[in-house]
Design an enzyme around this catalytic site. Structure first.
Site, PDB file in Angstrom:
ATOM      1  N   GLU A  49       0.872  -1.181   0.000  1.00 25.66           N
ATOM      2  CA  GLU A  49       0.000   0.000   0.000  1.00 25.66           C
ATOM      3  C   GLU A  49       0.901   1.220   0.000  1.00 25.66           C
ATOM      4  O   GLU A  49       1.730   1.373   0.898  1.00 25.66           O
ATOM      5  CB  GLU A  49      -0.808   0.084   1.295  1.00 25.66           C
ATOM      6  CG  GLU A  49      -1.835  -0.958   1.508  1.00 25.66           C
ATOM      7  CD  GLU A  49      -2.436  -0.810   2.921  1.00 25.66           C
ATOM      8  OE1 GLU A  49      -2.310   0.268   3.542  1.00 25.66           O
ATOM      9  OE2 GLU A  49      -3.002  -1.789   3.392  1.00 25.66           O
ATOM     10  N   ASP A  60      -4.667   8.612  11.417  1.00 20.05           N
ATOM     11  CA  ASP A  60      -3.312   8.132  11.628  1.00 20.05           C
ATOM     12  C   ASP A  60      -2.716   8.570  12.952  1.00 20.05           C
ATOM     13  O   ASP A  60      -2.910   9.708  13.389  1.00 20.05           O
ATOM     14  CB  ASP A  60      -2.410   8.587  10.478  1.00 20.05           C
ATOM     15  CG  ASP A  60      -2.704   7.793   9.212  1.00 20.05           C
ATOM     16  OD1 ASP A  60      -2.704   6.549   9.308  1.00 20.05           O
ATOM     17  OD2 ASP A  60      -2.966   8.403   8.171  1.00 20.05           O
TER      18      ASP A  60
END
Lengths: 264, 406
Positions: A49, A60
């Protein structure tokens, strides 16, 4: 080009889970990103990814935020992301882009899907795109022949899981825990239940991400999932390394450990 | 407080659809993990807003704790600088904690109790929403954590101290621009991790559905009162309603009750900072483009690849590169007009109101005051202009001292 379908079919035939590695484009540097991803592929990652660096990555944790901030400071643009995908796809790994929705929206969904397919990318993971808002992206992806991956979470109800998996084509991303990205001491026990619940709604592979940081954890997850996704643990090693070469070596060691893990 | 006071009656056709969309704006762009929590908040609110007991409780707190209704104040000496137009202020600065933020916070704190949650988190820019949240949390016995950009912590040190005194934990956010935008990101990260026990007490009419609707409804009391009070005071509705727009909660709060009154012009004033050309501004609606930020489709300051551009304003409360989706809808539908006011123009209005009327306004509100001065000159002495004085300037004295060399 290696597709997600061939990767998961092969892993299944080998009676193991697939190993999915995440790195942001432009990290640790432009060019250094492809080399780092290649080190992961060589060590046994089946799928890569490539993160599209975004200014407001609200899902995140601090490690990925730090890496993404560095990448943006280095001037990484979407053209760089596409070049990174091209370089990584050339290694033979199925290569996805993980991105928040706004950069695709602004770039243009059709254009993004087409450019990604032309670069050899096989699909996207879109952590903040809900089924309700996903139609333009699913249509653009289908037209370009790339897969769409959406997330289910421990909090997802059965109708939500059904709605999410109905939008997925490549695999389903099961977030192992309620939280943001980042390696944890233990993988949340909710993950196994979530995979089971998800599999009741789909025949697609189900991969587990968030919080996986060691070979032992990878082995644990591989016992019930079709794929194990690792990001922050690799990035942490690159951040801690004295230079890019040492970083590549360090993530290679960890990826080999993980690759053994998914084969146990 | 009636259900109609709280949420209108839908007669204007201005409620979002089932997906929280105002036209093409709004919606939900958030991690899947948060969807059940957003659904739960939406369902709990739907029940609460039609529940007489909830309305009674909210009304009671607004009257006996927040100090509502707030008064209208006519400012003739200030108005002289506006070509003689009649300027009337809605005095949200007179509420408990000193800003309109208290209205939404009391409503959402009551909602938190109904959600069965014991912890609230909030983001804050200027600190007013943080102070209001910490206040409501203290009142209702909730644990409270406030996320605030490190830069804002510095320029709003007094409000940081107030929040701490009220028992809240203040977390300085050191990511990105270290302002409101980054505080919101951090609060979302907390929420996604602790959603079982925590309500995100969102502070403005932005964010994923149902926040734009809920915050608007709880702030709507400003316009409901002002509309009635204007009729009592002047015998007619104002020609124009002016309010400052950052995220947009005070502006929607006063605008909403007037949306159906087509003769009443609605004017929102964004922070033009050092001016459009300088690139240092927060002109989201004036100079931004349509995108997604903080869970909602709206106008955003962004570059050609969708990366958020950092905003600037002398007012921490307006220093935000996004805006509530209902404002985006009001702009595109033409129902409201949005303008920019520079730091210097705002500070001139700040000083003028203090010297002519003995009222020190928040710098946020000073943007609306500066806009009203200009609008008054344009409309002439026959015009009546209602301005939302959304907060008082105590918290901004540090900035004012520096700006005016006091």
């Amino acid at each position: 080009m290696t597709t997600l379908q061939t990767v998961f079919a092969k892993a299944k035939a080998d009676n193991r889970a697939a190993l999915v590695g995440y790195l942001p484009a432009g990290f640790p540097s432009k060019g250094g990103d492809v080399a780092a991803a290649a080190a992961l592929v060589e060590a046994g990652c089946d799928v890569i990814e490539i993160g599209l660096p975004y200014s407001d990555p609200l899902m995140d944790g601090p490690t990925i935020q730090d890496a993404v901030h560095r990448s943006l400071t280095n001037g990484t643009r979407i053209a760089d992301v596409m070049r990174t995908v091209e370089g990584v796809a050339a290694t033979g790994a199925a290569t996805l882009v993980m991105t928040y929705w706004n950069p695709i929206d602004k770039y243009g969904a059709d254009r993004f899907a087409r450019d990604l397919a032309n670069a050899g990318g096989v699909g996207t993971i879109t952590p903040d795109l809900t089924p309700e808002e996903s139609e333009p992206w699913r249509e653009a992806s289908a037209a370009a022949g790339i897969d769409t991956v959406f997330l289910v979470a421990p909090s997802s109800t059965e109708p939500r899981i059904k709605a999410v998996v109905d939008c997925c084509t490549g695999f389903v991303y099961a977030a192992s825990l309620m939280g943001v990205t980042g390696a944890r001491e233990t993988v949340n026990v909710a993950a196994e239940g979530l995979v089971k619940r998800t599999k009741a709604h789909t025949d697609l592979p189900v991969c587990v991400g968030l919080g996986v940081g060691t070979g032992a954890q990878a082995a644990e997850v591989a016992a019930y999932a079709d794929g194990v996704i690792v990001g922050s643990a690799f990035i942490r090693r690159i951040l801690d390394a004295p230079d890019e070469a040492a970083g590549r070596e360090s993530i290679g060691v960890l990826a080999r450990d993980m690759a053994k893990g998914v084969r146990r | 407080m009636t259900a109609a006071d709280l949420a209108g009656n839908g007669a204007y056709g201005d409620d979002p659809d089932v997906h929280g969309k105002f036209g093409i704006f709004g919606g939900r762009y958030v991690p899947e993990a948060l969807i059940p929590a957003l659904d739960e908040v939406a369902a709990t609110y739907e029940k609460a807003k039609n529940d007489a007991e909830f309305l009674r409780e909210f009304d009671h707190l607004l009257r006996t704790y927040a100090g509502r209704p707030t008064t209208l104040t006519e400012v003739p000496r200030f108005s002289e600088q506006a070509g003689g137009a009649r300027i009337i202020l809605k005095r949200e600065d007179l509420t408990h904690t000193g800003a309109h933020k208290i209205n939404n916070v009391l409503g959402q704190a009551l909602l938190t109790k109904r959600l069965g949650k014991k912890r609230v988190i909030a983001e804050t820019g200027a600190g007013q929403h943080g102070v209001a949240t910490a206040t409501a949390a203290a009142l209702l016995g909730l644990e409270c954590v406030i996320y605030m950009g490190a830069v804002d912590c510095e320029r709003q040190a007094l409000n940081v101290a107030r929040m701490k005194l009220l028992g809240a934990t203040v977390v300085p956010v050191k990511n990105g621009s270290q302002t409101l935008k980054d505080a919101i990101n951090e609060a979302f990260r907390d929420w996604v991790t602790n959603v079982d026990t925590t309500h995100y007490l969102f502070g403005t009419v932005a964010g994923p559905h149902p926040f734009p609707e809920i915050v608007r409804d709880f702030a709507r009391i400003i316009g409901v009162e002002a509309r009635r009070q204007m009729l009592e005071l002047t015998g007619k509705l104002p020609d124009a309603v002016c309010a400052a727009v950052g995220g947009g909660s005070n502006a929607i709060g006063i605008f909403h009750a007037f949306i159906g009154d087509q003769d009443v012009k609605l004017h929102g004033y964004e922070a033009a900072g050092h001016g459009l050309e300088s690139g240092e501004h927060a002109l989201t609606l004036t100079a931004g483009s349509v995108g997604v930020l903080h869970g909602s489709r709206t106008y955003v300051l962004q570059d050609d690849e969708g990366q958020t551009i950092e905003s600037h304003s002398i007012s921490a409360g307006l220093d935000y590169p996004g805006v509530g989706p209902e404002h985006a809808w009001l702009k595109d539908s033409g129902r409201a007009t949005y303008h920019g006011v520079t730091d210097d123009q705002a500070m001139a209005a700040f000083s003028l109101l203090a010297r002519t009327e003995g009222i020190i306004p928040a710098i946020e509100s000073s943007h609306a005051l500066a806009g009203a001065l200009e609008l008054g000159r344009e409309l002439g002495p026959e015009a009546t202009i209602l301005v939302n004085l959304s907060g008082r300037g105590d918290k901004d004295m540090g900035t004012a001292m520096k700006y005016f060399n006091l």
